[in-house]
Motif scaffolding. Sequence first.
Motif, PDB file in Angstrom:
ATOM      1  N   MET A  19       0.826  -1.205   0.000  1.00  0.00           N
ATOM      2  CA  MET A  19       0.000   0.000   0.000  1.00  0.00           C
ATOM      3  C   MET A  19       0.863   1.261   0.000  1.00  0.00           C
ATOM      4  SD  MET A  19      -2.944   1.138   2.746  1.00  0.00           S
ATOM      5  CE  MET A  19      -1.728   1.297   4.071  1.00  0.00           C
ATOM      6  N   ILE A  20       1.911   1.248   0.840  1.00  0.00           N
ATOM      7  CA  ILE A  20       2.799   2.413   0.922  1.00  0.00           C
ATOM      8  C   ILE A  20       3.526   2.649  -0.399  1.00  0.00           C
ATOM      9  CG2 ILE A  20       4.906   3.298   2.005  1.00  0.00           C
ATOM     10  CD1 ILE A  20       4.006   1.818   4.578  1.00  0.00           C
ATOM     11  N   LEU A  21       4.061   1.580  -0.970  1.00  0.00           N
ATOM     12  CA  LEU A  21       4.870   1.727  -2.186  1.00  0.00           C
ATOM     13  C   LEU A  21       4.015   2.038  -3.408  1.00  0.00           C
ATOM     14  CD1 LEU A  21       7.476  -1.138  -1.632  1.00  0.00           C
ATOM     15  CD2 LEU A  21       7.758   1.319  -1.240  1.00  0.00           C
ATOM     16  N   ALA A  75      18.196  -7.913 -10.083  1.00  0.00           N
ATOM     17  CA  ALA A  75      17.411  -7.212  -9.069  1.00  0.00           C
ATOM     18  C   ALA A  75      18.265  -6.849  -7.850  1.00  0.00           C
ATOM     19  CB  ALA A  75      16.237  -8.082  -8.623  1.00  0.00           C
ATOM     20  N   LYS A  76      18.009  -5.687  -7.294  1.00  0.00           N
ATOM     21  CA  LYS A  76      18.589  -5.303  -6.011  1.00  0.00           C
ATOM     22  C   LYS A  76      17.732  -5.916  -4.907  1.00  0.00           C
ATOM     23  CE  LYS A  76      21.462  -2.395  -8.045  1.00  0.00           C
ATOM     24  NZ  LYS A  76      22.913  -2.654  -8.116  1.00  0.00           N
ATOM     25  N   VAL A  77      18.324  -6.161  -3.756  1.00  0.00           N
ATOM     26  CA  VAL A  77      17.582  -6.722  -2.633  1.00  0.00           C
ATOM     27  C   VAL A  77      17.733  -5.821  -1.417  1.00  0.00           C
ATOM     28  CG1 VAL A  77      17.341  -8.678  -1.054  1.00  0.00           C
ATOM     29  CG2 VAL A  77      17.847  -9.090  -3.479  1.00  0.00           C
ATOM     30  N   LEU A  78      16.608  -5.466  -0.821  1.00  0.00           N
ATOM     31  CA  LEU A  78      16.575  -4.700   0.421  1.00  0.00           C
ATOM     32  C   LEU A  78      15.962  -5.602   1.482  1.00  0.00           C
ATOM     33  CD1 LEU A  78      16.844  -2.124   2.113  1.00  0.00           C
ATOM     34  CD2 LEU A  78      14.662  -1.356   1.153  1.00  0.00           C
ATOM     35  N   VAL A  79      16.741  -5.933   2.502  1.00  0.00           N
ATOM     36  CA  VAL A  79      16.327  -6.899   3.518  1.00  0.00           C
ATOM     37  C   VAL A  79      15.595  -6.207   4.664  1.00  0.00           C
ATOM     38  CG1 VAL A  79      17.225  -8.418   5.319  1.00  0.00           C
ATOM     39  CG2 VAL A  79      18.092  -8.615   2.991  1.00  0.00           C
ATOM     40  N   LEU A  80      14.552  -6.869   5.167  1.00  0.00           N
ATOM     41  CA  LEU A  80      13.800  -6.386   6.316  1.00  0.00           C
ATOM     42  C   LEU A  80      13.963  -7.354   7.478  1.00  0.00           C
ATOM     43  CD1 LEU A  80      10.562  -5.454   4.407  1.00  0.00           C
ATOM     44  CD2 LEU A  80      12.015  -3.815   5.605  1.00  0.00           C
ATOM     45  N   THR A  81      14.164  -6.828   8.676  1.00  0.00           N
ATOM     46  CA  THR A  81      14.341  -7.676   9.849  1.00  0.00           C
ATOM     47  C   THR A  81      13.638  -7.078  11.059  1.00  0.00           C
ATOM     48  OG1 THR A  81      15.980  -8.683  11.337  1.00  0.00           O
ATOM     49  CG2 THR A  81      16.535  -6.554  10.387  1.00  0.00           C
ATOM     50  N   MET A  82      13.252  -7.931  11.984  1.00  0.00           N
ATOM     51  CA  MET A  82      12.615  -7.480  13.223  1.00  0.00           C
ATOM     52  C   MET A  82      13.642  -7.085  14.271  1.00  0.00           C
ATOM     53  SD  MET A  82       9.270  -7.604  12.984  1.00  0.00           S
ATOM     54  CE  MET A  82       8.727  -7.688  14.704  1.00  0.00           C
ATOM     55  N   PHE A  83      14.885  -7.557  14.110  1.00  0.00           N
ATOM     56  CA  PHE A  83      15.881  -7.407  15.162  1.00  0.00           C
ATOM     57  C   PHE A  83      17.069  -6.596  14.674  1.00  0.00           C
ATOM     58  CE2 PHE A  83      13.764 -11.544  15.492  1.00  0.00           C
ATOM     59  CZ  PHE A  83      13.062 -11.337  16.669  1.00  0.00           C
ATOM     60  N   ASP A  84      17.613  -5.731  15.547  1.00  0.00           N
ATOM     61  CA  ASP A  84      18.699  -4.867  15.115  1.00  0.00           C
ATOM     62  C   ASP A  84      20.054  -5.564  15.126  1.00  0.00           C
ATOM     63  OD1 ASP A  84      19.094  -4.975  17.807  1.00  0.00           O
ATOM     64  OD2 ASP A  84      18.887  -2.839  18.182  1.00  0.00           O
ATOM     65  N   GLY A  98      21.542  -5.134  -0.922  1.00  0.00           N
ATOM     66  CA  GLY A  98      22.033  -3.761  -0.975  1.00  0.00           C
ATOM     67  C   GLY A  98      21.866  -3.000   0.314  1.00  0.00           C
ATOM     68  N   GLY A  99      21.219  -3.609   1.299  1.00  0.00           N
ATOM     69  CA  GLY A  99      21.036  -2.939   2.578  1.00  0.00           C
ATOM     70  C   GLY A  99      19.966  -3.620   3.402  1.00  0.00           C
ATOM     71  N   PHE A 100      19.715  -3.085   4.599  1.00  0.00           N
ATOM     72  CA  PHE A 100      18.665  -3.644   5.434  1.00  0.00           C
ATOM     73  C   PHE A 100      17.997  -2.560   6.253  1.00  0.00           C
ATOM     74  CE2 PHE A 100      22.017  -3.605   8.591  1.00  0.00           C
ATOM     75  CZ  PHE A 100      21.364  -3.422   9.804  1.00  0.00           C
ATOM     76  N   LEU A 101      16.760  -2.837   6.626  1.00  0.00           N
ATOM     77  CA  LEU A 101      15.978  -1.932   7.456  1.00  0.00           C
ATOM     78  C   LEU A 101      15.250  -2.743   8.514  1.00  0.00           C
ATOM     79  CD1 LEU A 101      14.191   0.412   4.892  1.00  0.00           C
ATOM     80  CD2 LEU A 101      15.986   1.078   6.495  1.00  0.00           C
ATOM     81  N   LEU A 102      14.958  -2.105   9.644  1.00  0.00           N
ATOM     82  CA  LEU A 102      14.101  -2.729  10.637  1.00  0.00           C
ATOM     83  C   LEU A 102      12.646  -2.611  10.195  1.00  0.00           C
ATOM     84  CD1 LEU A 102      15.735  -1.432  13.946  1.00  0.00           C
ATOM     85  CD2 LEU A 102      16.268  -3.479  12.614  1.00  0.00           C
ATOM     86  N   LEU A 110      10.972   3.995   4.399  1.00  0.00           N
ATOM     87  CA  LEU A 110      10.862   2.822   3.533  1.00  0.00           C
ATOM     88  C   LEU A 110      10.925   3.228   2.068  1.00  0.00           C
ATOM     89  CD1 LEU A 110      10.201  -0.200   3.046  1.00  0.00           C
ATOM     90  CD2 LEU A 110       7.780   0.459   3.071  1.00  0.00           C
ATOM     91  N   VAL A 111      10.188   4.242   1.702  1.00  0.00           N
ATOM     92  CA  VAL A 111      10.165   4.703   0.315  1.00  0.00           C
ATOM     93  C   VAL A 111      11.545   5.180  -0.117  1.00  0.00           C
ATOM     94  CG1 VAL A 111       9.228   6.436  -1.255  1.00  0.00           C
ATOM     95  CG2 VAL A 111       7.716   5.294   0.374  1.00  0.00           C
ATOM     96  N   GLU A 112      12.186   5.968   0.744  1.00  0.00           N
ATOM     97  CA  GLU A 112      13.527   6.466   0.421  1.00  0.00           C
ATOM     98  C   GLU A 112      14.509   5.301   0.277  1.00  0.00           C
ATOM     99  OE1 GLU A 112      16.993   9.468   2.152  1.00  0.00           O
ATOM    100  OE2 GLU A 112      15.455   8.695   3.485  1.00  0.00           O
ATOM    101  N   ALA A 113      14.390   4.315   1.169  1.00  0.00           N
ATOM    102  CA  ALA A 113      15.291   3.159   1.130  1.00  0.00           C
ATOM    103  C   ALA A 113      15.147   2.388  -0.163  1.00  0.00           C
ATOM    104  CB  ALA A 113      15.013   2.248   2.318  1.00  0.00           C
TER     105      ALA A 113
END
Length: 222
Positions: A19-21, A75-84, A98-102, A110-113
């Motif tokens: 929805m956000i994207l 494809a680039k990959v942006l990883v999502l995780t619950m834990f820092d 290419g990176g990760f976000l919580l 999220l959009v910027e990432a």
Amino acid sequence: MLRVLIADDQDLFRGGFAMILNAQPDIEVVGEAADGAEAVRAALELRPDLVLMDIQMPNLDGVAATARICAETNAKVLVLTMFDIDEYVYGALRAGAGGFLLKDVRRDELVEAVRLVAAGEALLAPTATRRLIEHLIGSGHPVPRLAARLGELTARETDTLRLVARGLSNIEIAAELFVSEHTVKTHVSNLLTKLGMRDRAQAVVFAYESGLVVAGSGPQVR
């Protein structure tokens, strides 16, 4: 239009991220996957520009899925995780993410990432990166075979890599080295080619593992 595939085993997260994207004029969610194996199949079929990848999923985890997607697609990959602090995240970065976000990231972040990683920039969650690096490479002892590979780089490329690992943008690196932004882009491209790496995130990992940059020695990647 930036084409995104979302891989997460939780419907709520997939739906929320989609929805956000999809609300962005330059981003389109072209598919969703509920596990790692499905993510690989969808990436091969749909050929997205970026995969938003949950790190822990059934059938095939995010690390293995990332490795296959990075090896078999562009494809680039942006990883999502619950834990820092998550060793899976480090494995995903080494596999080509290419990176990760919580997962509690704000929608604007999220959009910027997504845009940054799709453009080839490294993006590591700022609150987690220092702890992740120190936890996983905290010994400070370089890997000899990686340290030896630094010799493949010119002095200017080595300086550029050090600044990339500290989290500086191309514009900031240009100011540090008193060169043009175009020259920095050339140095980054050359060092990635020489080291056989996909993007800046892998270069950051290499910089720490080789001992070029020591954990806690400077600013971290944004």
